[in-house]
Design an enzyme around this catalytic site. Structure first.
Site, PDB file in Angstrom:
ATOM      1  N   HIS A  90      29.210  -9.409  31.384  1.00 28.56           N
ATOM      2  CA  HIS A  90      30.329  -9.926  30.582  1.00 28.56           C
ATOM      3  C   HIS A  90      30.477 -11.421  30.879  1.00 28.56           C
ATOM      4  O   HIS A  90      30.946 -11.821  31.938  1.00 28.56           O
ATOM      5  CB  HIS A  90      31.616  -9.178  30.938  1.00 28.56           C
ATOM      6  N   CYS A 126       0.861  -1.172   0.000  1.00 30.89           N
ATOM      7  CA  CYS A 126       0.000   0.000   0.000  1.00 30.89           C
ATOM      8  C   CYS A 126       0.901   1.227   0.000  1.00 30.89           C
ATOM      9  O   CYS A 126       2.006   1.181  -0.522  1.00 30.89           O
ATOM     10  CB  CYS A 126      -0.954  -0.017   1.194  1.00 30.89           C
TER      11      CYS A 126
END
Length: 629
Positions: free
Chosen positions: A546, A26
């Site tokens: 970490h 569209c």
């Protein structure tokens, strides 16, 4: 990234060419019908440059790309082998559900009406410009010049059944010339003359309903639906050598009379019913209906449901020549999106948000709201409030003054002639006033209430200067991202962590590789090696998890990421999965530091000792008091 590269990435993350059963677009969206919806990777699609948002529904995956949708559609089609590939994917039988049925109906409506809108919009604006030329004295409606020019837009509406027949036949994979020929009977001048003659006309004694089918859409749709069934049936049972003429012959014999006697009048009645429903809602609630519609349009458009208003709006304009409801509400909403976005562009300190807001605001001024809606409004509550305020205020005024639209097109500056009324000059003037109210109210409210530090978009752009955190009220807690044993940072066998160079915190020796988010916020860092992830919390706390020591050397092999940079996460959400056995086998320590990297601004207290489960309280964080100079 170029359009071609973005198209390639989109194709890959919807499951490849073989997973696409149908694709169309569209004004701002690529609309995919997929064979297997589970193959669409929503997170990956959102990360592609040029993609504004992704909406995955029951029958469609919508990829919103804004004004460049035509170029993106062409690029995707070229990569997947063109529209012929629509029929190559295998059919998949899916269990019935009312939700899926509703999605299928909506997909059909969008596929049939969206391609017709440009022709209707162009014809409507053309007609409004003729009215303007007449009003200012440039063209006399009594002259042949005016009458001849009027036939151009009138032809589009007069032959609207044929336009709809073509798009419906394309959607249903029906012989298109045959569909046009069958529906063409309804608008054929000789047929219209017979039906309209005094006393009407009958076929073998059965009277034909007196109906004017010009500008009607539903008779054509019903006719093509029946044609689809009949054509497929006779194609399947007919001997090959005679199929070329026998199948069309049987379609004409069966479908044409059914359309003339049943489907045509039924479709006309359905169109009249929908038109009556739209006008009835307006007649019952008056300006309140427009005000409410304008206020909820941001939410309706966000899920693509605004397309459901296209058929009744077209039917209303075709039957009455104008629409006093949906298009008027759209004017209030579209210009409110523009006003809010431009105000935020003025107020924000974030360069990324400013660029997005300016682009979205300008697009909304011209009637295309998706860039503003998905780039600014839906991501920020304060922006949404300002849009709703402007929409409802302008909608109320437009409703009270009984403004009507005379062309089916998204209202904006370029299409504003759609509000010209040859019989009522005040219609156009009141539309201008409504435009000014929409822009003015939304702009003013946004200027007053906007705050960068409350904006999810600013945080997503990572603009820490613009999104300076508000002071923390009380303590904030981090939850443990892993199950395992808690150890002090000082015992971590890495000087950078143990010395607190990267920030204060704690470490965990994990017993499970599922790494969860320790805090709600936005992912600000995720390395290619996937061994570490950074999150900026809503209160400005910046956390780094970490996984393992020196595990960057593993180049991501033992890690699987479940989030991406700029994703918003909640505490406890899965971020990474780590194969602890593989890390250990490779000779690396799995000890995982959990750090507050901006701990200079905060006091960090470790809450847990010994063994913890993922999700247990781990660290408490409070704002440090500023020292007086």
């Amino acid at each position: 990234m170029s359009t071609q590269e973005s198209a390639k990435a989109i194709l890959e993350h919807v499951g490849g060419a073989g997973n696409i059963s149908n694709l169309h677009h569209c004004s701002t969206r690529l609309r995919f019908a997929l064979v297997d919806d589970s193959q669409a990777d929503e997170a990956a699609l959102k990360q592609i440059p040029g993609v504004i948002r992704v909406v995955i529904g029951s029958t469609q995956t919508q990829v919103i790309v804004g004004g460049k949708v035509a170029e993106m559609y062409t690029a995707v089609e070229k990569l997947r082998g063109g529209v012929a590939a629509d029929t190559d994917a295998p059919a998949v039988r899916r269990p019935f559900s009312w939700k899926r049925l509703g999605g299928t109906v909506m997909d059909f409506v969008v596929s049939v009406f969206t391609p017709v809108i440009p022709a209707i919009a162009g014809a409507g604006i053309f007609k409004s410009l003729l009215v303007l030329a007449s009003a200012v004295g440039w063209l006399d409606p009594a002259t042949d010049n005016y009458k001849l020019l009027s036939t151009i837009p009138d032809a589009v509406f007069g032959f609207l059944p044929l336009l709809v027949a073509y798009t419906a036949a394309k959607k249903l994979d029906v012989n298109r010339p045959l569909a046009l020929g069958l529906v063409g009977v309804l608008v054929f001048p000789a047929f219209s003359a017979l039906v309209a003659q005094e006393g009407g006309v009958a076929l073998f004694g059965a009277p034909v309903a007196v109906v004017n089918y010009n500008a009607q859409v539903f008779p054509a749709i019903l006719a093509v639906l029946l044609l689809s069934v009949v054509e497929k049936f006779f194609t399947k049972i007919t001997w090959g050598p005679i199929r070329t003429f026998f199948v069309p012959l049987m379609c004409l014999i069966i479908v044409a009379p059914a359309t003339i006697f049943l489907l045509g009048p039924l479709g006309y009645w359905l169109g009249t019913l929908l038109t009556g429903a739209m006008t009835g809602l307006y007649d019952t609630l008056g300006w309140v209906a427009i005000m409410l519609m304008a206020g909820v349009l941001p939410l309706i458009i966000s899920v693509g449901m605004h397309k459901a208003f296209i058929p009744p709006t077209i039917a209303t304009v075709a039957a009455t020549g104008k629409d006093p409801f949906y298009l008027v509400a759209s004017l209030a909403h579209n210009l409110s999106e523009a006003g809010s976005s431009l105000a935020i562009a003025l107020r924000t300190k974030s360069a990324g948000l400013r660029a997005t807001a300016i682009s979205g605001g300008v697009s909304a001024l011209f009637g295309i709201t998706e860039p503003a809606l998905y780039g600014v409004t839906l991501q920020n509550r304060r922006a949404l409030i300002s849009v709703i305020a402007g929409s409802m205020t302008a909608g109320a005024y437009l409703g009270i003054t009984q403004v009507a639209a005379f062309a089916v097109v998204s209202p904006g500056l370029a299409s504003f002639s759609m509000f010209i009324d040859a019989l009522d000059p005040w219609n156009f003037i009141n539309a201008i006033i409504g435009l000014a109210i929409a822009v003015g109210v939304s702009f003013t409210v946004a200027v007053i209430i906007w705050r960068d530090d409350k904006s999810a978009t600013v945080r997503a752009f990572g603009d820490t200067a613009a999104a300076a955190p508000a002071p923390i009220d009380g303590a904030v807690q981090l939850v443990s991202p892993l199950a395992g044993s808690v150890i002090p940072l000082s015992e971590v066998d890495d000087a950078v962590f143990s010395a607190g160079i990267l920030g204060e915190g704690v470490a965990i020796r994990p017993t499970d590789g599922k790494v969860l988010a320790p805090i709600a916020g936005v992912v600000t860092a995720l390395l290619d090696s996937k061994h570490a992830v950074g999150i900026r919390g809503d209160d400005g706390v910046e956390v780094l998890v970490h996984v393992g020591l020196d595990t960057v050397q593993l180049e991501g092999k033992p890690f699987t990421a479940h989030v991406a940079v700029d994703d918003r996460v909640v505490a406890g959400q899965l971020l990474i999965e780590a194969d602890l056995a593989a890390i250990t086998a490779a000779g690396y320590d799995t000890t995982t530091p959990v750090l507050v990297t901006n701990s200079a601004d905060f006091s960090v207290a470790v809450l847990a000792t010994g063994t913890v489960k993922a999700g247990d309280s781990l660290v408490s964080i409070t704002q440090k008091e500023k020292e007086l100079a």
